[in-house]
Every structure is written in structure tokens, then in C-alpha cells.
Motif scaffolding. Structure first.
Motif, short mmCIF file in Angstrom:
data_model
loop_
_atom_site.label_atom_id
_atom_site.label_comp_id
_atom_site.label_asym_id
_atom_site.label_seq_id
_atom_site.Cartn_x
_atom_site.Cartn_y
_atom_site.Cartn_z
N ASN A 1 0.83 -1.21 0.00
CA ASN A 1 0.00 0.00 0.00
C ASN A 1 0.86 1.26 0.00
O ASN A 1 2.00 1.25 0.46
CB ASN A 1 -0.92 0.02 1.23
N THR A 2 0.29 2.34 -0.51
CA THR A 2 0.97 3.64 -0.55
C THR A 2 0.07 4.69 0.09
O THR A 2 -1.12 4.77 -0.22
CB THR A 2 1.29 4.05 -1.99
N ALA A 3 0.64 5.50 0.98
CA ALA A 3 -0.09 6.59 1.62
C ALA A 3 0.41 7.92 1.08
O ALA A 3 1.62 8.10 0.90
CB ALA A 3 0.08 6.54 3.13
N GLY B 1 3.87 1.11 9.92
CA GLY B 1 4.51 0.16 10.80
C GLY B 1 4.75 -1.14 10.07
O GLY B 1 4.25 -1.35 8.96
N GLY B 2 5.50 -2.03 10.68
CA GLY B 2 5.84 -3.30 10.03
C GLY B 2 4.64 -4.16 9.73
O GLY B 2 4.66 -4.97 8.80
N ASP B 3 3.56 -4.00 10.49
CA ASP B 3 2.36 -4.80 10.26
C ASP B 3 1.32 -4.07 9.42
O ASP B 3 0.19 -4.53 9.29
CB ASP B 3 1.75 -5.22 11.60
N GLY B 4 1.70 -2.93 8.85
CA GLY B 4 0.79 -2.20 7.98
C GLY B 4 0.01 -1.10 8.64
O GLY B 4 -0.81 -0.45 7.98
N SER C 1 -0.90 6.62 15.94
CA SER C 1 -1.24 5.53 15.05
C SER C 1 -2.72 5.59 14.69
O SER C 1 -3.57 5.93 15.53
CB SER C 1 -0.94 4.18 15.71
N LEU C 2 -3.03 5.26 13.43
CA LEU C 2 -4.42 5.14 12.99
C LEU C 2 -4.82 3.69 12.78
O LEU C 2 -5.89 3.41 12.26
CB LEU C 2 -4.63 5.92 11.68
N GLY C 3 -3.94 2.76 13.15
CA GLY C 3 -4.23 1.36 12.90
C GLY C 3 -4.16 1.05 11.41
O GLY C 3 -3.43 1.69 10.66
#
Length: 388
Positions: free
Chosen positions: A275-277, A325-328, A342-344
Motif C-alpha cells: 500500500n501507498t499513503a 509500521g511493520g504490520d501495515g 497511530s491510525l491502525g
């Protein structure tokens, strides 16, 4: 007249903490007493002692580089009086406290246990830094700034390892760097707003390739797991994808990945999900930001803006940077509040979770490595590393 919490926090950050060790001044503790240097800057007594030559009793001011006498310092009574005044208005507190970080819909957020582990840089070592990345397995920290050599490389302990990218307009020079990224193979990619180009270097600073005449104003940059470069263009309102042969120094493909963006700046790629933000700046005067997250094939997955997030929290979030983060999980910096949140994974309503809120002045960039957060603070020109 009562002093607002926001004002207290601004006073604490700007005036009542030592900008070398980031500890609060305290006239009751000898080592924390604020001391005037002959140049006019103020450090705590412990830092004056630590920075002084043991025999010559002189130190170089970490801010203006003027040579000062350690024995010629004096107690900064003004700051002591200010601190006492604030304490007298807040008798239940031993120090002026910043405002609460945030409140999610479930109530006050809990502490994450992230603590400041190290700080390096500072004015002179870094000059108005704007972008940060991490170099390969070594974890070396790469920063772009306004120094004579635009790219600086540090160990995570703060030792300067290398610098390159001379200020200028020749091949391999950098005019005005905005952001930096590192490819999986270890090449350093810099967006240069000065000559509207994207420039690629080896980790040692050798010039690989420059891509120009394709951008109106390149800004944010990151690389995905395949080594492809993603660049936001503020004026063109698009996100571009570059495929580069790093060994041969040639561009294999350049295409528009996303169009119809509004002033896109910060860019982050998730190596785990693809994914790209992208952070859009919708109205600079109102600090209105919108975050868009795209899939690996650049389909819009999620979008959220600072106003909707502010409805869930006690502060108006001014999103300034983004990382994964490493988990996305999506992680944001807030340049106004001095926060990392964090926004999860944004799969449902975003839950704003504060992660770091101590010692930050104006965070402008962020890299997340497992449980380590490496934050570029443009407020005091430093890199700050937090870990569990």
C-alpha cells in the motif's frame, strides 16, 4: 489570569527544558539549574559540565558554536522565576504539564511504553532538516537538510558516518532537498525542489541518475519492495512511479500512478502490503490535511482528514508526516501538538492512538522499524529515537 494548557506546553518546550539533554530545568537540583553561557544561550549545569574540556574549562556552544568559558556561566534567574511562577499557579503539579495527548472514542488512551532512547544532530550538525530514511540492515539514518552537503548519514548512536550532495547545480549536486528515501538495494533517492528533479545516489554518495523535465515540483518520495520510486508532485497534483536500473543508472519507466491529487506532499510505501499513503494539503491557511491510502495497483482504499480525526480527540490534529509500521499500521506525525499517533490499519473507523508525545517540538518525518520510532524534529534540528 489562568494559563492555558497549550500555552504551558509551549513555554515548557521553548523555554523550560535544556535543548541538549531535553530535561526540564530545576533550580532545586544542582545539575538541572539553567546556566547562561556568554553567548546568551542557556543549558543545564550538567550539560555545561559534560561539554566542557576537563582542563581548559571551555566549551563550544552547541547552538551558535561560540567558544565559552565553563567558569564564566551564571545562573539564569529569569527562567527559575518563570518556573516558580507557573508552579505557584499549578500547586498540584511538580512541573508544568503539557496538554493531554489525545482521547479516542473509547476514552483516554493508555501509554505505549515508548521512551526517548537517543537524540543527535542539533543546529549546526543539521540545518532545517526536511526528510529522513533508514539505510538497509545497518539501520544508518539518512537525513536531508540545508547544510553545505545536503545528505547526512548517521549511525543510530548519532555518529556521523558520511555526507554528500554538495550545494549547487552541477551533476550530483543538490539545490534544495525536500525528502529522501532508500531503495531495498541501498540507493539514496532525493527530491530536489531547486531544479525540479529526482536524484539517485549510492549509499557512499556517488551519483547514479537524475530524473528531470518530468516534474513541476517534486516533493515526497519513497520506494516500494520492488525498488520502484514513488514521487508526489505538488504542482502537478499527481503521484508518479519510476522504475530505475540502479546498476546501469537509467530510467526504465516513468508513469502517473495517481492523478487528481490536491497538493500531495508526504509519501510512504508499506513494504509488507504494497500500500501507498499520500498526504494532501487541501488548504494551507487552515492546515487542512487529507490522507489517502492506495492499494498496490493504486486503487483508493481509505481516506481520512484531520477535521474528522479531531472530532474523536481533544486536539485538532495537524498531520505533517506519514509512515507505515511493520504490520501495515498507518502512523502519523503532528507538527503542531508534537505527537506521533497511530491510525491502525484503517479497515474500519480510524482509532487515533498516541504513541509518542514527549520531547518533540515539530516532527516533520518518521521511520518505523519494528518497535523503534526514528523521528526527524524540524523544531530543534534533531533526530530522536524512541523504543520500548
Amino acid at each position: 489570569r489562568s494559563v492555558g494548557l497549550g500555552t504551558l506546553r509551549e513555554i515548557q518546550i521553548s523555554l523550560l527544558e535544556c535543548k541538549v539533554c531535553f530535561e526540564l530545568f530545576n533550580s532545586q537540583q544542582r545539575e538541572r539549574r539553567p546556566q547562561n553561557l556568554s553567548c546568551g544561550h542557556v543549558l543545564c549545569l550538567e550539560c555545561v559540565t559534560a561539554l566542557s574540556h576537563p582542563v581548559l574549562r571551555k566549551l563550544e556552544c552547541p547552538f551558535c558554536r561560540q567558544l565559552c568559558s565553563a567558569d564564566g556561566t551564571s545562573h539564569c534567574q529569569v527562567l527559575s522565576d518563570l518556573q516558580q511562577l507557573l508552579l505557584s499557579r499549578s500547586p498540584s503539579s511538580s512541573t508544568p504539564r503539557p496538554p493531554p495527548l489525545c482521547r479516542t472514542k473509547g476514552g483516554p488512551s493508555s501509554s505505549t511504553g515508548l521512551r526517548l532512547r537517543s537524540v543527535f544532530g542539533g543546529w549546526g550538525t543539521l540545518v532545517n532538516p526536511t526528510g529522513i530514511a533508514v539505510l538497509g540492515p545497518s539501520g544508518a539514518v539518512v537525513v536531508v537538510h540545508d547544510g553545505a552537503k545536503r545528505v547526512a548519514v548517521f549511525s543510530q548512536q548519532g555518529r556521523k558516518l558520511n555526507s554528500f550532495g554538495q550545494r549547487g547545480k552541477a551533476v550530483g549536486d543538490i539545490c534544495y532537498p525536500v525528502d529522501v528515501a532508500v531503495s531495498p538495494a541501498g540507493c539514496v533517492v532525493v527530491t530536489d525542489a531547486g531544479d525540479k528533479a529526482v536524484k539517485v545516489f549510492t549509499s557512499r554518495g556517488s551519483h547514479v541518475v537524475t530524473v528531470r523535465d518530468s516534474f513541476q515540483l517534486p516533493w515526497g518520495v519513497d520506494t516500494n519492495s520492488g525498488g520502484h520510486i514513488l514521487v508526489s508532485d505538488v504542482q502537478a497534483g499527481m503521484l508518479s512511479l519510476l522504475k530505475v536500473d540502479y546498476g546501469q543508472g537509467v530510467v526504465l519507466e516513468r508513469r502517473t500512478a495517481v492523478s487528481d491529487l490536491r497538493c500531495p506532499r508526504a509519501v510512504a510505501c508499506c513494504r509488507a502490503t504494497g500500500n501507498t499513503a499520500v498526504m494532501e494539503h487541501l488548504a494551507e491557511e487552515h492546515q487542512h490535511r487529507r490522507l489517502k491510502v492506495f492499494s498496490q495497483d493504486f486503487q483508493l482504499l481509505h481516506q481520512v482528514d484531520g477535521f474528522s480525526l479531531s472530532l474523536q480527540s481533544s486536539v485538532r490534529l495537524n498531520m505533517s508526516g506519514v509512515a507505515f509500521g511493520g504490520d501495515g499500521d498507518v502512523v502519523l506525525t503532528d507538527s503542531d501538538q508534537g505527537l506521533v499517533c497511530s491510525l491502525g490499519k484503517l479497515q474500519s473507523d480510524p482509532a487515533l492512538m498516541p504513541l509518542v508525545g514527549n520531547h518533540l517540538v515539530r516532527p516533520v518525518g518518521l521511520v518505523v522499524l519494528n518497535d523503534t520510532f526514528i523521528v526527524l524534529d524540524g523544531g530543534d534540528h534533531t533526530v530522536k529515537i524512541y523504543s520500548a
